[in-house]
Design a protein around this motif. Structure first.
Motif, PDB file in Angstrom:
ATOM      1  N   PHE A 189      25.237 -14.974  38.630  1.00 35.95           N
ATOM      2  CA  PHE A 189      26.566 -15.579  38.638  1.00 35.95           C
ATOM      3  C   PHE A 189      27.280 -15.280  39.951  1.00 35.95           C
ATOM      4  O   PHE A 189      27.787 -16.191  40.621  1.00 35.95           O
ATOM      5  CB  PHE A 189      27.376 -15.044  37.460  1.00 35.95           C
ATOM      6  N   ALA A 190      27.327 -14.008  40.338  1.00 36.03           N
ATOM      7  CA  ALA A 190      28.007 -13.633  41.583  1.00 36.03           C
ATOM      8  C   ALA A 190      27.276 -14.200  42.793  1.00 36.03           C
ATOM      9  O   ALA A 190      27.903 -14.718  43.725  1.00 36.03           O
ATOM     10  CB  ALA A 190      28.114 -12.117  41.681  1.00 36.03           C
ATOM     11  N   MET A 235      28.686 -23.193  35.595  1.00 39.93           N
ATOM     12  CA  MET A 235      28.211 -21.851  35.936  1.00 39.93           C
ATOM     13  C   MET A 235      28.970 -20.787  35.155  1.00 39.93           C
ATOM     14  O   MET A 235      28.393 -19.785  34.704  1.00 39.93           O
ATOM     15  CB  MET A 235      28.365 -21.627  37.440  1.00 39.93           C
ATOM     16  N   ALA A 236      30.264 -20.997  34.979  1.00 38.51           N
ATOM     17  CA  ALA A 236      31.086 -20.031  34.240  1.00 38.51           C
ATOM     18  C   ALA A 236      30.682 -19.972  32.773  1.00 38.51           C
ATOM     19  O   ALA A 236      30.651 -18.895  32.165  1.00 38.51           O
ATOM     20  CB  ALA A 236      32.562 -20.393  34.373  1.00 38.51           C
ATOM     21  N   GLN A 296      29.185 -16.657  30.647  1.00 39.98           N
ATOM     22  CA  GLN A 296      29.779 -16.160  29.403  1.00 39.98           C
ATOM     23  C   GLN A 296      28.756 -16.060  28.271  1.00 39.98           C
ATOM     24  O   GLN A 296      28.866 -15.199  27.394  1.00 39.98           O
ATOM     25  CB  GLN A 296      30.938 -17.061  28.981  1.00 39.98           C
ATOM     26  N   SER A 297      27.765 -16.933  28.280  1.00 40.88           N
ATOM     27  CA  SER A 297      26.773 -16.926  27.199  1.00 40.88           C
ATOM     28  C   SER A 297      25.589 -16.012  27.480  1.00 40.88           C
ATOM     29  O   SER A 297      24.894 -15.598  26.543  1.00 40.88           O
ATOM     30  CB  SER A 297      26.271 -18.348  26.938  1.00 40.88           C
ATOM     31  N   THR A 298      25.366 -15.672  28.754  1.00 37.91           N
ATOM     32  CA  THR A 298      24.175 -14.873  29.093  1.00 37.91           C
ATOM     33  C   THR A 298      24.482 -13.579  29.822  1.00 37.91           C
ATOM     34  O   THR A 298      23.602 -12.728  29.950  1.00 37.91           O
ATOM     35  CB  THR A 298      23.207 -15.700  29.961  1.00 37.91           C
ATOM     36  N   SER A 346      32.588  -9.548  35.058  1.00 32.97           N
ATOM     37  CA  SER A 346      32.031 -10.842  35.445  1.00 32.97           C
ATOM     38  C   SER A 346      32.315 -11.899  34.393  1.00 32.97           C
ATOM     39  O   SER A 346      32.678 -13.042  34.706  1.00 32.97           O
ATOM     40  CB  SER A 346      30.513 -10.718  35.641  1.00 32.97           C
ATOM     41  N   MET A 347      32.168 -11.530  33.135  1.00 29.72           N
ATOM     42  CA  MET A 347      32.398 -12.487  32.052  1.00 29.72           C
ATOM     43  C   MET A 347      33.875 -12.859  31.949  1.00 29.72           C
ATOM     44  O   MET A 347      34.217 -14.009  31.649  1.00 29.72           O
ATOM     45  CB  MET A 347      31.885 -11.910  30.742  1.00 29.72           C
ATOM     46  N   ALA A 348      34.761 -11.897  32.234  1.00 32.92           N
ATOM     47  CA  ALA A 348      36.193 -12.196  32.216  1.00 32.92           C
ATOM     48  C   ALA A 348      36.555 -13.172  33.329  1.00 32.92           C
ATOM     49  O   ALA A 348      37.341 -14.106  33.134  1.00 32.92           O
ATOM     50  CB  ALA A 348      37.001 -10.913  32.348  1.00 32.92           C
ATOM     51  N   LEU A 349      35.982 -12.971  34.510  1.00 30.98           N
ATOM     52  CA  LEU A 349      36.230 -13.892  35.617  1.00 30.98           C
ATOM     53  C   LEU A 349      35.691 -15.279  35.278  1.00 30.98           C
ATOM     54  O   LEU A 349      36.340 -16.286  35.547  1.00 30.98           O
ATOM     55  CB  LEU A 349      35.576 -13.376  36.897  1.00 30.98           C
ATOM     56  N   ALA A 350      34.512 -15.316  34.674  1.00 31.77           N
ATOM     57  CA  ALA A 350      33.922 -16.601  34.291  1.00 31.77           C
ATOM     58  C   ALA A 350      34.809 -17.340  33.300  1.00 31.77           C
ATOM     59  O   ALA A 350      34.989 -18.560  33.396  1.00 31.77           O
ATOM     60  CB  ALA A 350      32.530 -16.373  33.695  1.00 31.77           C
ATOM     61  N   LYS A 351      35.362 -16.628  32.339  1.00 29.03           N
ATOM     62  CA  LYS A 351      36.236 -17.270  31.351  1.00 29.03           C
ATOM     63  C   LYS A 351      37.491 -17.826  32.018  1.00 29.03           C
ATOM     64  O   LYS A 351      37.961 -18.927  31.689  1.00 29.03           O
ATOM     65  CB  LYS A 351      36.615 -16.275  30.261  1.00 29.03           C
TER      66      LYS A 351
END
Length: 203
Positions: free
Chosen positions: A57-58, A162-163, A167-169, A175-180
């Motif tokens: 992700f990053a 991508m976000a 969140q699902s993987t 990282s998941m908070a930023l994606a959300k």
């Protein structure tokens, strides 16, 4: 999740500034939502458990953001309408700090950090091809503005995809908070740019 809703509130304030609409204000820095400052530090993220999905992700979002900043720089020089210039200004101001944030995560995780310009060969969803970037650079006037907004919509749609994947993987909470946050805010931005596209002069 309070920071997510504050980011969306900042989105409303920005959109009011872009379109000159009164009564839609909100608190925040005025940066484009989904690409705004975050208080999550690399050290805090490094202390958490992460997996390959977080690294991907990053590693992919950094060059994705770098291309968006490149497009923003182009619009600041060539766009002919104020709303497009306002969007470009906000995107550049907000995404640069997120590039630094995610670079810090990768460094803390002991992973390589993509360097500027490395996105040229990438095929992440939403990324513009070298040909598309060349076509944009050659466009002028209202044609440029419409092409830029159309391309940025596609770019945002890629970021949302991508976000959702992160969140699902993913496993790292930061990282998941930023994606959300990216998913929520850029979904709003896509709708805004679609409306803007309908207001721009025909090429």
């Amino acid at each position: 999740m309070t920071h997510v809703y504050r980011t969306i509130a900042a989105s409303a304030a920005l959109l009011a500034a872009v379109f000159g609409v009164a009564g839609c204000g909100g608190s925040g820095s005025g940066s484009m939502p989904g690409m705004s400052h975050t208080s999550t530090s690399p050290s805090a993220s490094a202390a958490a458990t992460f997996n390959d999905a977080d690294v991907m992700f990053a590693s992919q979002m950094i060059p994705h953001h770098q291309q968006a900043v490149e497009m923003a720089d182009s619009a600041l020089q060539k766009a002919t309408t104020a709303p497009v210039k306002n969007l470009a200004t906000a995107i550049k101001a907000a995404q640069d700090p997120e590039i630094k944030l995610m670079s810090g995560w990768l460094t803390a995780w002991g992973k390589p950090v993509p360097m500027p310009g490395e996105h040229a060969g990438h095929t992440m969803t939403g990324m513009m091809s070298p040909q598309e970037m060349d076509d944009l650079s050659k466009a002028t006037g209202s044609m440029y503005d419409r092409m830029w907004v159309t391309m940025m919509i596609k770019h945002h749609q890629g970021a949302v995809t991508m976000a959702k994947t992160e969140q699902s993987t993913g496993k790292d909470a930061s990282s998941m908070a930023l994606a959300k946050k990216i998913q929520a805010a850029q979904t709003t931005e896509i709708a805004t740019m679609q409306r803007l596209l309908g207001r721009l002069p025909a090429a």
